[in-house]
Design an enzyme around this catalytic site. Structure first.
Site, PDB file in Angstrom:
ATOM      1  N   ILE A 195      30.017  42.533  34.015  1.00 36.34           N
ATOM      2  CA  ILE A 195      29.252  41.341  33.610  1.00 36.34           C
ATOM      3  C   ILE A 195      27.889  41.788  33.089  1.00 36.34           C
ATOM      4  CG2 ILE A 195      28.088  39.266  34.454  1.00 36.34           C
ATOM      5  CD1 ILE A 195      30.383  38.904  36.460  1.00 36.34           C
TER       6      ILE A 195
ATOM      7  N   TYR B  95      38.252  37.598  50.599  1.00 37.84           N
ATOM      8  CA  TYR B  95      36.897  37.867  50.122  1.00 37.84           C
ATOM      9  C   TYR B  95      36.002  38.272  51.297  1.00 37.84           C
ATOM     10  CZ  TYR B  95      32.958  37.369  46.845  1.00 37.84           C
ATOM     11  OH  TYR B  95      31.864  37.597  46.036  1.00 37.84           O
TER      12      TYR B  95
ATOM     13  N   LYS C 108      38.072  39.811  35.505  1.00 33.36           N
ATOM     14  CA  LYS C 108      38.690  41.119  35.719  1.00 33.36           C
ATOM     15  C   LYS C 108      37.676  42.221  35.428  1.00 33.36           C
ATOM     16  CE  LYS C 108      43.705  41.758  35.633  1.00 33.36           C
ATOM     17  NZ  LYS C 108      43.547  41.992  37.089  1.00 33.36           N
ATOM     18  N   THR C 109      37.172  42.829  36.504  1.00 34.17           N
ATOM     19  CA  THR C 109      36.216  43.927  36.320  1.00 34.17           C
ATOM     20  C   THR C 109      36.635  45.075  37.238  1.00 34.17           C
ATOM     21  OG1 THR C 109      34.827  43.164  38.127  1.00 34.17           O
ATOM     22  CG2 THR C 109      34.301  42.308  35.920  1.00 34.17           C
ATOM     23  N   LEU C 110      35.940  46.187  37.147  1.00 33.61           N
ATOM     24  CA  LEU C 110      36.193  47.306  38.058  1.00 33.61           C
ATOM     25  C   LEU C 110      36.091  46.791  39.496  1.00 33.61           C
ATOM     26  CD1 LEU C 110      36.483  50.441  38.369  1.00 33.61           C
ATOM     27  CD2 LEU C 110      33.984  50.503  38.455  1.00 33.61           C
TER      28      LEU C 110
ATOM     29  N   LYS D 255      27.384  37.161  49.917  1.00 35.53           N
ATOM     30  CA  LYS D 255      26.980  36.253  48.836  1.00 35.53           C
ATOM     31  C   LYS D 255      26.225  35.047  49.388  1.00 35.53           C
ATOM     32  CE  LYS D 255      28.607  38.532  45.277  1.00 35.53           C
ATOM     33  NZ  LYS D 255      27.661  39.230  44.356  1.00 35.53           N
TER      34      LYS D 255
HETATM   35  C1  F9T Z   1      39.591  36.275  46.949  1.00 40.07           C
HETATM   36  C2  F9T Z   1      38.535  36.012  45.905  1.00 40.07           C
HETATM   37  C3  F9T Z   1      39.063  36.322  44.518  1.00 40.07           C
HETATM   38  C4  F9T Z   1      37.986  36.122  43.450  1.00 40.07           C
HETATM   39  C5  F9T Z   1      36.943  37.218  43.557  1.00 40.07           C
HETATM   40  C6  F9T Z   1      35.948  37.130  42.367  1.00 40.07           C
HETATM   41  C7  F9T Z   1      34.997  38.284  42.469  1.00 40.07           C
HETATM   42  C8  F9T Z   1      35.256  39.464  41.777  1.00 40.07           C
HETATM   43  C9  F9T Z   1      34.375  40.556  41.870  1.00 40.07           C
HETATM   44  C10 F9T Z   1      33.236  40.442  42.658  1.00 40.07           C
HETATM   45  O1  F9T Z   1      32.346  41.486  42.779  1.00 40.07           O
HETATM   46  C11 F9T Z   1      32.597  42.441  43.735  1.00 40.07           C
HETATM   47  C12 F9T Z   1      31.762  43.556  43.754  1.00 40.07           C
HETATM   48  C13 F9T Z   1      31.999  44.587  44.642  1.00 40.07           C
HETATM   49  C14 F9T Z   1      33.050  44.484  45.531  1.00 40.07           C
HETATM   50  O2  F9T Z   1      33.275  45.519  46.428  1.00 40.07           O
HETATM   51  C15 F9T Z   1      34.194  46.455  46.053  1.00 40.07           C
HETATM   52  C16 F9T Z   1      34.770  46.502  44.791  1.00 40.07           C
HETATM   53  C17 F9T Z   1      35.707  47.525  44.530  1.00 40.07           C
HETATM   54  C18 F9T Z   1      36.017  48.443  45.510  1.00 40.07           C
HETATM   55  C19 F9T Z   1      35.391  48.306  46.750  1.00 40.07           C
HETATM   56  O3  F9T Z   1      35.674  49.172  47.721  1.00 40.07           O
HETATM   57  N1  F9T Z   1      34.498  47.335  47.017  1.00 40.07           N
HETATM   58  C20 F9T Z   1      33.865  43.376  45.535  1.00 40.07           C
HETATM   59  C21 F9T Z   1      33.639  42.335  44.628  1.00 40.07           C
HETATM   60  C22 F9T Z   1      32.976  39.263  43.339  1.00 40.07           C
HETATM   61  O4  F9T Z   1      31.850  39.214  44.111  1.00 40.07           O
HETATM   62  C23 F9T Z   1      33.837  38.176  43.244  1.00 40.07           C
END
Ligand code: F9T
Length: 255
Positions: free
Chosen positions: A20, A156, A193-195, A163
């Site tokens: 983003i 989540y 859809k992101t990393l 958050k």
């Molecule tokens: C069940 C909820 C589905 C929608 C989720 C939307 C979303 C997608 C990405 C988001 O950003 C993060 C950022 C870091 C994060 O922690 C991570 C990411 C990848 C690997 C990891 O070990 N931790 C999890 C989400 C975020 O806060 C919210």
């Protein structure tokens, strides 16, 4: 005539071209802003540095937001180069992958502490150092959040708690710095859809549900979040502070 002409913006949280924060950087550039970009670690550096150069960033600096010395160093360098900052974008979050699936009851003390440190406290840590560089410039601070900080989305988990803390920090920071003319807001983005999203269990199911039920019957794009970011960074939103602004196809209004 760009909406951000002459503005100096520092953006935390670009990881790759799907971020983003990357869409925000491109939109800010299009609107005439001068950019500084930071990256979390050497792993993402090899993706971020070329992206930052392609968008003409004046400064590209490492910043692990768990490290107060690194944060101080970033703002010292920006202060010396620019003399001040007009816009700060916080697009940073992390939780252990084992915390982002299954029962919330499995949350560990270290998992909780890490998620809240990186995803929520870091905004306060950045603001502490940015404040002297932003006061009196009608500055704007922007953070990224998700509806899972207000309602429960299975999987989540601890990121939702982070958050919630981030969103209340946005409001308390808005009160703390408002008298210096600095606004603090957040954009609550729909699933993208992101990393990062690849680490959240049940992402595809939620994204599918949004496309079916949201008023606009589709998911949003990074560019749509970036458009709202330009508005909140610009003087068009000069009367807006402490606000959580949804860019989510309207999903949050659905019961
Ligand atoms: C069940 C909820 C589905 C929608 C989720 C939307 C979303 C997608 C990405 C988001 O950003 C993060 C950022 C870091 C994060 O922690 C991570 C990411 C990848 C690997 C990891 O070990 N931790 C999890 C989400 C975020 O806060 C919210």
């Amino acid at each position: 005539m760009g909406l951000l002409d002459g503005k100096k913006a520092v953006i935390f949280g670009i990881a790759n071209e799907k971020s983003i924060a990357w869409a925000i950087a491109q939109a800010f550039r299009r609107e005439g802003a001068e950019l500084a970009v930071t990256y979390a670690n050497e792993t993402v550096a090899k993706r971020v540095i070329p992206l930052a150069e392609s968008v003409g960033a004046s400064l590209v600096l490492p910043c692990d937001v768990r490290n107060d010395a690194e944060i101080k160093d970033v703002f010292d360098k920006i202060g010396r180069a620019w003399g001040g900052i007009d816009v700060l974008v916080h697009s940073i979050a992390f939780a252990g992958k084992e915390e982002l699936k299954g029962s919330f009851l499995n949350t560990t003390r270290e998992g909780f502490t890490l998620a809240l440190d990186i995803s929520a406290y870091s905004l306060i840590a950045l603001m502490k150092e940015a404040h002297p560089l932003m006061e009196g410039r009608e500055g704007s601070v922007l953070a990224l959040t998700y509806y899972g900080g207000q309602k429960v989305f299975p999987n989540y988990n601890v990121m939702g708690v982070a958050k919630a803390a981030l969103e209340m920090s946005v409001k308390y920071l808005a009160e703390a710095v408002g008298s210096d003319g600095i606004r603090v807001n957040a954009i609550s983005a729909g699933p993208l859809k992101t990393l990062a999203s690849s680490g959240v269990g049940g992402f595809n199911q939620i994204a599918g549900h949004v496309a079916e039920k949201a008023p606009l019957r589709r998911n949003i794009t990074q560019d749509e979040v970036a458009g709202a970011a330009v508005y909140l960074a610009s003087s068009l939103s000069s009367g807006v502070s402490g606000e959580i602004h949804f860019v989510d196809s309207g999903y949050n209004i659905i019961g």
